[in-house]
Write an enzyme that holds these catalytic residues in place. Structure first.
Site, mmCIF file in Angstrom:
data_model
loop_
_atom_site.group_PDB
_atom_site.id
_atom_site.type_symbol
_atom_site.label_atom_id
_atom_site.label_comp_id
_atom_site.label_asym_id
_atom_site.label_seq_id
_atom_site.Cartn_x
_atom_site.Cartn_y
_atom_site.Cartn_z
ATOM 1 N N GLU A 352 -9.539 14.797 -26.568
ATOM 2 C CA GLU A 352 -10.064 13.583 -25.948
ATOM 3 C C GLU A 352 -11.753 13.514 -26.949
ATOM 4 O O GLU A 352 -12.249 12.245 -26.914
ATOM 5 C CB GLU A 352 -10.557 13.501 -24.638
ATOM 6 N N HIS A 383 8.870 34.383 -26.128
ATOM 7 C CA HIS A 383 10.419 33.879 -25.525
ATOM 8 C C HIS A 383 10.758 32.466 -25.714
ATOM 9 O O HIS A 383 11.894 32.050 -25.385
ATOM 10 C CB HIS A 383 10.747 34.438 -24.179
ATOM 11 N N LYS A 511 -5.160 1.636 -19.725
ATOM 12 C CA LYS A 511 -5.619 1.531 -18.292
ATOM 13 C C LYS A 511 -5.534 -0.252 -18.049
ATOM 14 O O LYS A 511 -5.169 -0.464 -16.873
ATOM 15 C CB LYS A 511 -6.902 2.067 -18.360
HETATM 16 C C1 G6Q Z 1 -13.363 12.701 -19.462
HETATM 17 C C2 G6Q Z 1 -12.830 11.280 -19.075
HETATM 18 C C3 G6Q Z 1 -11.891 11.303 -18.355
HETATM 19 C C4 G6Q Z 1 -12.403 11.075 -16.828
HETATM 20 C C5 G6Q Z 1 -11.324 10.726 -15.882
HETATM 21 C C6 G6Q Z 1 -11.610 10.488 -14.337
HETATM 22 O O1 G6Q Z 1 -14.140 13.056 -20.286
HETATM 23 O O2 G6Q Z 1 -14.260 10.424 -19.241
HETATM 24 O O3 G6Q Z 1 -10.701 12.248 -18.215
HETATM 25 O O4 G6Q Z 1 -12.860 12.290 -16.613
HETATM 26 O O5 G6Q Z 1 -10.831 9.196 -16.496
HETATM 27 O O6 G6Q Z 1 -12.817 9.703 -14.347
HETATM 28 P P1 G6Q Z 1 -13.593 9.424 -13.110
HETATM 29 O O7 G6Q Z 1 -14.320 10.910 -12.649
HETATM 30 O O8 G6Q Z 1 -14.738 8.358 -13.117
HETATM 31 O O9 G6Q Z 1 -12.615 9.223 -11.898
#
Ligand code: G6Q
Length: 551
Positions: A352, A383, A511
């Site tokens: 990410e 394995h 999203k």
């Molecule tokens: C991490 C990202 C992502 C985030 C999740 C949850 O660096 O930003 O993985 O942590 O989408 O987001 P919320 O904590 O805002 O629910």
């Protein structure tokens, strides 16, 4: 200047042509102290990088690249709280969360340390209340089960660490994690729990994430069904968020909301109140040791010269394979069962952060950036997919991590485990050549015809790079250091690739589209506005969903 135009990059390109066919077997023969030349330590963590396709010249050139890319000044800018996450105009200060120096650290001109200490005290108090059974539920019973509702950065870190530090966990308290919007996850978890003795942590920096909010709503209904009075909900639901208003609106008592800050990215947040499940599980003193370990790795990263700087070397080796050998992936292979979620955690941290194709100047890069990171427990993988590492067509540099001792330590188990670590790194490096295969088959009594037939299948090319981390034991401090070393490795690579490692715009598109499609699914009418595949899939789903009136 874009990274691949830097003089050191060009020099590395020519050097690659010189060295690419050299075998590590020969390198070890030529330099009998190769291990001494290419290994470093941080406390009891040994980092052996001698089984890499490098010479002293390779390292000099890679270090030149780090200097030409201003790694040191970017590092200082990060620790000084400059808004280096430039697309979100935010500082990157997860290091402040584990700052044990007593010195101030600043974001936007404000010393962030008092607030950090204040929140740490609050989570310490809460964790102690739960651990010593002072915190009581609606029916005056102590908490036996804590369920973390969160996803991504609000899930992977705490889950990985509570698993990794299982031997330090309090025994009469179980920590559960629910991240999936798929009802199977929360249903399967709730099935085993009693509302009277369960506490939910709604962990969401934004407090808007669909998966987490839907699970939180289901958990709230499940609680209310049993405890009835919504005022008593506060005894069973707390939150970690930077959106306190939304948490209050959801029904969480203000006193039970723990803070996050804009300058901590989700995937770097396990050191904040997002780490609450870890604190509850292993206790505040052990959590402090986790922070201490990360702090010591921060100090090492800040102060060690580049050629003795573990995360810098890790990053440069990654660049060497990614950009010159064109290796597409890296494998993370822990030889400690409790580290079974460590690869998944690093997968998010790395992919990410550096899975990006547009640089800090808004330009499309014309070089390869973040690798595909995968991994699993080393022993199980031997394995399963090690076949490809040994004899496949792809070059997959790997990191092996192993504890010299562990909590339960049964000598025959542990020595056998360690023998596999040493054997695999040696086998990947050396391989098995023609003479060795023939001698082995002869010793097995095979005739010449059979030997000729089997020979190509039995050859191992070797020359497969590995880094090995050995540490005395996987205690909280060591785990903290290991995670922070990887965080800084990712940072250094981001600088060399000229990326902003701290935003994640790539998660937005799907999203947003899911939200729109959800409206269509709720409406239930056949769709025609998408491409023919998506229309076909949605319409097939709508047709078959009628088979189950609940769907
Ligand atoms: C991490 C990202 C992502 C985030 C999740 C949850 O660096 O930003 O993985 O942590 O989408 O987001 P919320 O904590 O805002 O629910």
């Amino acid at each position: 200047m874009s990274s691949e135009k830097k003089p050191a990059w060009q020099a590395l390109q020519s050097h690659f042509e010189e060295i690419k066919d050299e075998h590590m077997r020969d390198m070890f023969e030529q330099d009998t102290n190769r291990f001494g030349h290419f290994s470093l330590t941080l406390n009891d963590i040994l980092f052996d990088y001698s089984k890499n396709r490098i010479s002293p010249k390779t390292m000099d050139l890679l270090l030149d690249l780090a200097r030409e890319c201003d790694v040191q000044s970017w590092r200082d800018r990060m620790f000084d709280g400059e808004a280096i996450n430039h697309t979100e105009h935010r500082a990157v200060l997860h290091s402040a969360l584990r700052n044990r120096s007593g010195k101030q650290m600043f974001a936007d001109g404000e010393n962030v340390m008092p607030e950090i200490r204040h929140e740490l005290e609050r989570i310490t108090r809460l964790a102690n209340d739960i651990r010593n059974r002072t915190w009581r539920g609606a029916t005056n019973q102590p908490i036996t089960d804590v369920v973390n509702l969160g996803i991504g950065g609000s899930h992977l870190g705490p889950m990985m660490a509570t698993e990794a530090l299982h031997p330090y966990a309090i025994h009469d308290l179980k920590i559960h994690y629910v991240n999936n919007i798929d009802e199977n996850h929360i249903n399967n978890t709730l099935e085993t729990l009693n509302p009277d003795t369960t506490l939910f942590i709604v962990a969401s920096k934004s407090f808007t994430t669909q998966d987490t909010m839907m699970n939180a709503e289901t958990a709230r209904s499940w609680l209310l069904h049993k405890i009835g009075d919504s005022k008593l909900l506060e005894l069973h639901m707390i939150a970690v968020t930077s959106n306190a208003r939304a948490a209050v609106e959801f029904g969480i008592n203000e006193d039970n909301i723990f803070k996050m800050w804009d300058w901590v990215g989700g995937r770097y947040s396990m050191w904040s109140a997002i780490g609450l499940p870890i604190v509850i599980s292993i206790g505040p003193e052990n959590f402090e040791l986790l922070l201490q370990g990360a702090f010591e790795a921060d100090q090492h990263f800040r102060n060690a010269p580049l050629d003795e700087n573990i995360p810098v070397i890790m990053a440069l080796l990654g660049i060497w394979y990614n950009n010159f050998f064109n290796a597409e992936s890296i494998a993370i292979l822990p030889y400690d069962q409790n580290m079974h979620r460590f690869p998944a955690y690093l997968q998010q941290a790395d992919m990410e952060s550096n899975g990006k194709a547009v640089d800090r100047d808004g330009k499309h890069v014309n070089y390869s950036t973040g690798p595909i990171l995968f991994g699993e427990i080393g022993i199980a993988s031997q394995h399963a997919f090690y076949q490809l590492l040994h004899q496949g067509t792809k070059l997959v540099p790997a990191d092996m991590l192993a504890p010299i001792s562990n909590f339960a330590c049964i000598a025959n188990h542990h020595r056998a485990l360690m023998s596999n670590v040493f054997a695999q790194t040696e086998a990947l490096m050396k391989g098995k050549n023609q003479d060795e295969v023939i001698a082995e088959l002869k010793a097995e009594g095979k005739d010449d015809k059979e030997i000729e037939f089997l020979l190509p299948y039995k050859l191992f090319p070797g020359n497969k790079p590995t880094n090995t981390f050995l540490f005395y034991t996987l205690d909280p401090k060591t785990l903290g250091s290991l995670i922070a070393l990887y965080e800084h490795k990712i940072f250094v690579q981001g600088i060399i690739w000229n990326l902003n490692s701290f935003d994640q715009w790539g998660v937005e598109l799907g999203k947003k589209m899911a939200t729109d499609i959800l409206d269509e699914l709720n409406e239930g009418a056949q769709v025609s506005s998408h491409d023919s595949s998506t229309n076909g899939l949605i319409n097939y789903y709508l047709k078959l969903r009628t088979l189950n009136p609940k769907a």
